[in-house]
Design a protein around this motif. Structure first.
Motif, mmCIF file in Angstrom:
data_model
loop_
_atom_site.group_PDB
_atom_site.id
_atom_site.type_symbol
_atom_site.label_atom_id
_atom_site.label_comp_id
_atom_site.label_asym_id
_atom_site.label_seq_id
_atom_site.Cartn_x
_atom_site.Cartn_y
_atom_site.Cartn_z
ATOM 1 N N LEU A 181 -3.555 6.895 -4.010
ATOM 2 C CA LEU A 181 -4.032 7.587 -2.816
ATOM 3 C C LEU A 181 -5.239 6.872 -2.209
ATOM 4 C CD1 LEU A 181 -3.872 10.041 -0.925
ATOM 5 C CD2 LEU A 181 -5.353 11.263 -2.542
ATOM 6 N N ARG A 182 -6.168 6.449 -3.041
ATOM 7 C CA ARG A 182 -7.384 5.797 -2.526
ATOM 8 C C ARG A 182 -7.042 4.516 -1.774
ATOM 9 N NH1 ARG A 182 -10.443 1.720 -4.444
ATOM 10 N NH2 ARG A 182 -9.181 1.627 -6.343
ATOM 11 N N ARG A 183 -6.209 3.676 -2.387
ATOM 12 C CA ARG A 183 -5.841 2.423 -1.730
ATOM 13 C C ARG A 183 -4.979 2.674 -0.492
ATOM 14 N NH1 ARG A 183 -6.064 -2.055 -5.145
ATOM 15 N NH2 ARG A 183 -5.387 -3.230 -3.314
ATOM 16 N N GLY A 184 -4.101 3.682 -0.570
ATOM 17 C CA GLY A 184 -3.274 3.999 0.584
ATOM 18 C C GLY A 184 -4.104 4.458 1.774
ATOM 19 N N TRP A 185 -5.111 5.299 1.510
ATOM 20 C CA TRP A 185 -5.958 5.763 2.617
ATOM 21 C C TRP A 185 -6.807 4.617 3.172
ATOM 22 C CZ3 TRP A 185 -5.809 9.676 5.746
ATOM 23 C CH2 TRP A 185 -6.917 9.948 6.554
ATOM 24 N N ASP A 186 -7.347 3.771 2.322
ATOM 25 C CA ASP A 186 -8.090 2.599 2.807
ATOM 26 C C ASP A 186 -7.193 1.701 3.660
ATOM 27 O OD1 ASP A 186 -10.373 3.450 1.561
ATOM 28 O OD2 ASP A 186 -10.119 2.169 -0.206
ATOM 29 N N VAL A 189 -6.924 3.430 7.099
ATOM 30 C CA VAL A 189 -8.169 3.396 7.879
ATOM 31 C C VAL A 189 -8.454 1.981 8.398
ATOM 32 C CG1 VAL A 189 -10.672 3.685 7.716
ATOM 33 C CG2 VAL A 189 -9.151 5.394 6.723
ATOM 34 N N ASN A 190 -8.204 0.970 7.565
ATOM 35 C CA ASN A 190 -8.495 -0.404 7.975
ATOM 36 C C ASN A 190 -7.500 -0.951 8.990
ATOM 37 O OD1 ASN A 190 -10.732 -0.559 6.269
ATOM 38 N ND2 ASN A 190 -9.479 -1.219 4.528
ATOM 39 N N SER A 191 -6.356 -0.294 9.148
ATOM 40 C CA SER A 191 -5.359 -0.766 10.108
ATOM 41 C C SER A 191 -5.256 0.138 11.329
ATOM 42 C CB SER A 191 -3.983 -0.876 9.434
ATOM 43 O OG SER A 191 -3.585 0.373 8.897
ATOM 44 N N HIS A 192 -6.220 1.089 11.498
ATOM 45 C CA HIS A 192 -6.255 1.975 12.662
ATOM 46 C C HIS A 192 -7.686 2.067 13.171
ATOM 47 C CE1 HIS A 192 -2.343 3.149 11.046
ATOM 48 N NE2 HIS A 192 -2.083 3.764 12.184
ATOM 49 N N ASP A 193 -7.815 2.327 14.466
ATOM 50 C CA ASP A 193 -9.142 2.501 15.041
ATOM 51 C C ASP A 193 -9.585 3.949 14.885
ATOM 52 O OD1 ASP A 193 -7.681 3.910 16.900
ATOM 53 O OD2 ASP A 193 -7.851 2.382 18.471
ATOM 54 N N SER A 194 -10.720 4.288 15.483
ATOM 55 C CA SER A 194 -11.263 5.637 15.340
ATOM 56 C C SER A 194 -10.406 6.686 16.031
ATOM 57 C CB SER A 194 -12.686 5.678 15.917
ATOM 58 O OG SER A 194 -12.676 5.301 17.295
ATOM 59 N N GLU A 195 -9.526 6.262 16.950
ATOM 60 C CA GLU A 195 -8.618 7.189 17.631
ATOM 61 C C GLU A 195 -7.250 7.232 16.956
ATOM 62 O OE1 GLU A 195 -9.602 9.127 20.016
ATOM 63 O OE2 GLU A 195 -11.620 8.248 20.061
ATOM 64 N N ASN A 196 -7.173 6.689 15.726
ATOM 65 C CA ASN A 196 -5.934 6.672 14.943
ATOM 66 C C ASN A 196 -4.817 5.869 15.613
ATOM 67 O OD1 ASN A 196 -7.032 8.413 12.904
ATOM 68 N ND2 ASN A 196 -6.675 10.155 14.274
ATOM 69 N N ARG A 197 -5.208 4.855 16.368
ATOM 70 C CA ARG A 197 -4.229 3.954 16.967
ATOM 71 C C ARG A 197 -4.158 2.683 16.135
ATOM 72 N NH1 ARG A 197 -6.886 4.459 22.875
ATOM 73 N NH2 ARG A 197 -8.555 3.667 21.543
ATOM 74 N N ASP A 204 1.868 0.542 11.419
ATOM 75 C CA ASP A 204 3.046 1.369 11.171
ATOM 76 C C ASP A 204 3.388 1.425 9.686
ATOM 77 O OD1 ASP A 204 5.487 2.829 12.160
ATOM 78 O OD2 ASP A 204 6.479 1.107 11.221
ATOM 79 N N LEU A 205 3.219 0.308 8.988
ATOM 80 C CA LEU A 205 3.503 0.286 7.552
ATOM 81 C C LEU A 205 2.540 1.190 6.792
ATOM 82 C CD1 LEU A 205 5.000 -0.914 5.110
ATOM 83 C CD2 LEU A 205 3.354 -2.814 5.147
ATOM 84 N N SER A 206 1.255 1.145 7.137
ATOM 85 C CA SER A 206 0.275 1.983 6.438
ATOM 86 C C SER A 206 0.524 3.464 6.714
ATOM 87 C CB SER A 206 -1.139 1.601 6.872
ATOM 88 O OG SER A 206 -1.340 1.880 8.248
ATOM 89 N N GLU A 207 0.966 3.799 7.931
ATOM 90 C CA GLU A 207 1.245 5.197 8.250
ATOM 91 C C GLU A 207 2.419 5.712 7.424
ATOM 92 O OE1 GLU A 207 3.032 7.708 12.003
ATOM 93 O OE2 GLU A 207 1.537 6.143 12.412
ATOM 94 N N ARG A 208 3.483 4.959 7.348
ATOM 95 C CA ARG A 208 4.641 5.389 6.562
ATOM 96 C C ARG A 208 4.299 5.498 5.086
ATOM 97 N NH1 ARG A 208 8.408 1.627 6.535
ATOM 98 N NH2 ARG A 208 7.455 0.097 7.904
ATOM 99 N N TYR A 209 3.419 4.614 4.605
ATOM 100 C CA TYR A 209 3.015 4.658 3.194
ATOM 101 C C TYR A 209 2.239 5.942 2.882
ATOM 102 C CZ TYR A 209 1.035 3.027 -1.238
ATOM 103 O OH TYR A 209 0.674 2.906 -2.562
ATOM 104 N N VAL A 210 1.302 6.311 3.754
ATOM 105 C CA VAL A 210 0.509 7.522 3.538
ATOM 106 C C VAL A 210 1.386 8.766 3.653
ATOM 107 C CG1 VAL A 210 -1.367 8.919 4.495
ATOM 108 C CG2 VAL A 210 -1.656 6.463 4.241
#
Length: 286
Positions: A181-186, A189-197, A204-210
């Motif tokens: 969970l910790r690595r997935g959330w990092d 966060v590192n692949s999206h901006d503050s507006e979750n874009r 897209d890969l990080s979103e599907r993983y989370v």
């Protein structure tokens, strides 16, 4: 030539010793004083000269190594060793200042240190972790469930707390509880901006993983219906300073709420398991 008188004297001494019970008038040679045992012309033991078994060292040889060199060469060797030692100490000092946290010396002589280090002696790590993580980050999830009575939203579930409970007091904690969970959330966060874009191809890969991690945790609970949407958020709170510190830091959590995601078959653990089972068959058909 033997004198009769002397022979007679010796005979009389022998007779006296025989008459006295067979004891000699003179003690044996081994019991006599050293002066009596010394024969004429013998050298006293304290004056005897011992012949060495190995040849004596040549007094002209003064030593080996630098000590065996002549004076000019000794001076040159001493200067060379001093120069090598000075360079070694300088190298150690420069590398230490380069990897050390920011301080007065690095601020004043930073350019000189960089010119010495780069590019041959570049270091990519910091000494003693000068900027450790000073925040607690918890990941929460809630779901929208559809059942016979309609739609309802579950309460927030603290996924990070559940992982911490699996780690605390466990001598051999699971690698999944520690890092998934910790690595997935990092990753998210590192692949999206503050507006979750997404700010790159990995968004897209990080979103599907989370989403898959969240659905894997939610599938362990029975909500009495079908999960149609999920929402995640993070609660970040700063660690309180120690009692002796005068630093003032707010420990109130700051939330980052993600939008609602509609659950797709790819997010379901059963679908992911089927994909893993079908992968070898698909490769064989190819």
């Amino acid at each position: 030539m033997v004198i009769d008188g002397e022979r007679g004297g010796m005979d009389s001494d022998h007779d006296r010793s025989s008459a006295g019970g067979g004891k000699d008038a003179w003690p044996r040679a081994s019991n006599r004083p050293a002066e009596a045992r010394n024969t004429p012309g013998a050298i006293p033991a304290d004056q005897a000269v011992t012949t060495p078994s190995s040849p004596m060292p040549d007094p002209s040889v003064t030593g080996r190594g630098i000590a065996g060199l002549s004076t000019p060469y000794q001076v040159v060797a001493a200067l060379a060793l001093s120069l090598i030692g000075l360079l070694a100490c300088t190298q150690v000092a420069m590398v230490f200042l380069h990897v050390a946290p920011s301080n007065t010396l690095t601020k004043e002589h930073g350019k000189t240190i960089d010119r010495w280090i780069y590019p041959e002696f570049e270091q990519n790590w910091k000494l003693f972790a000068p900027n450790p993580l000073q925040q607690n980050v918890a990941v929460h999830v809630r779901a929208e469930v559809a059942d016979a009575d309609g739609r309802r939203t579950t309460r927030w579930m603290n996924l990070t707390h559940e992982d911490a409970e699996g780690i605390r007091g466990n001598l051999f904690p699971s690698h999944v509880d520690q890092n998934e969970l910790r690595r997935g959330w990092d990753f998210y966060v590192n692949s999206h901006d503050s507006e979750n874009r997404p700010n790159g191809l990995r968004g897209d890969l990080s979103e599907r993983y989370v989403r898959r991690i969240a659905m894997l945790r939610l599938s362990e609970r029975d909500y009495g219906g079908t999960i149609e949407r999920i929402q995640l958020r993070s609660a970040t709170s700063s660690i309180a300073p120690p009692p002796w510190s005068t630093e003032k830091i707010s420990t109130r959590p700051v939330h980052r709420v993600l939008p609602w995601w509609t659950v797709t078959p790819d997010d379901l653990p059963e679908h992911a398991a089927e994909q893993r089972r079908d992968a070898p068959r698909a490769e064989a058909n190819q």
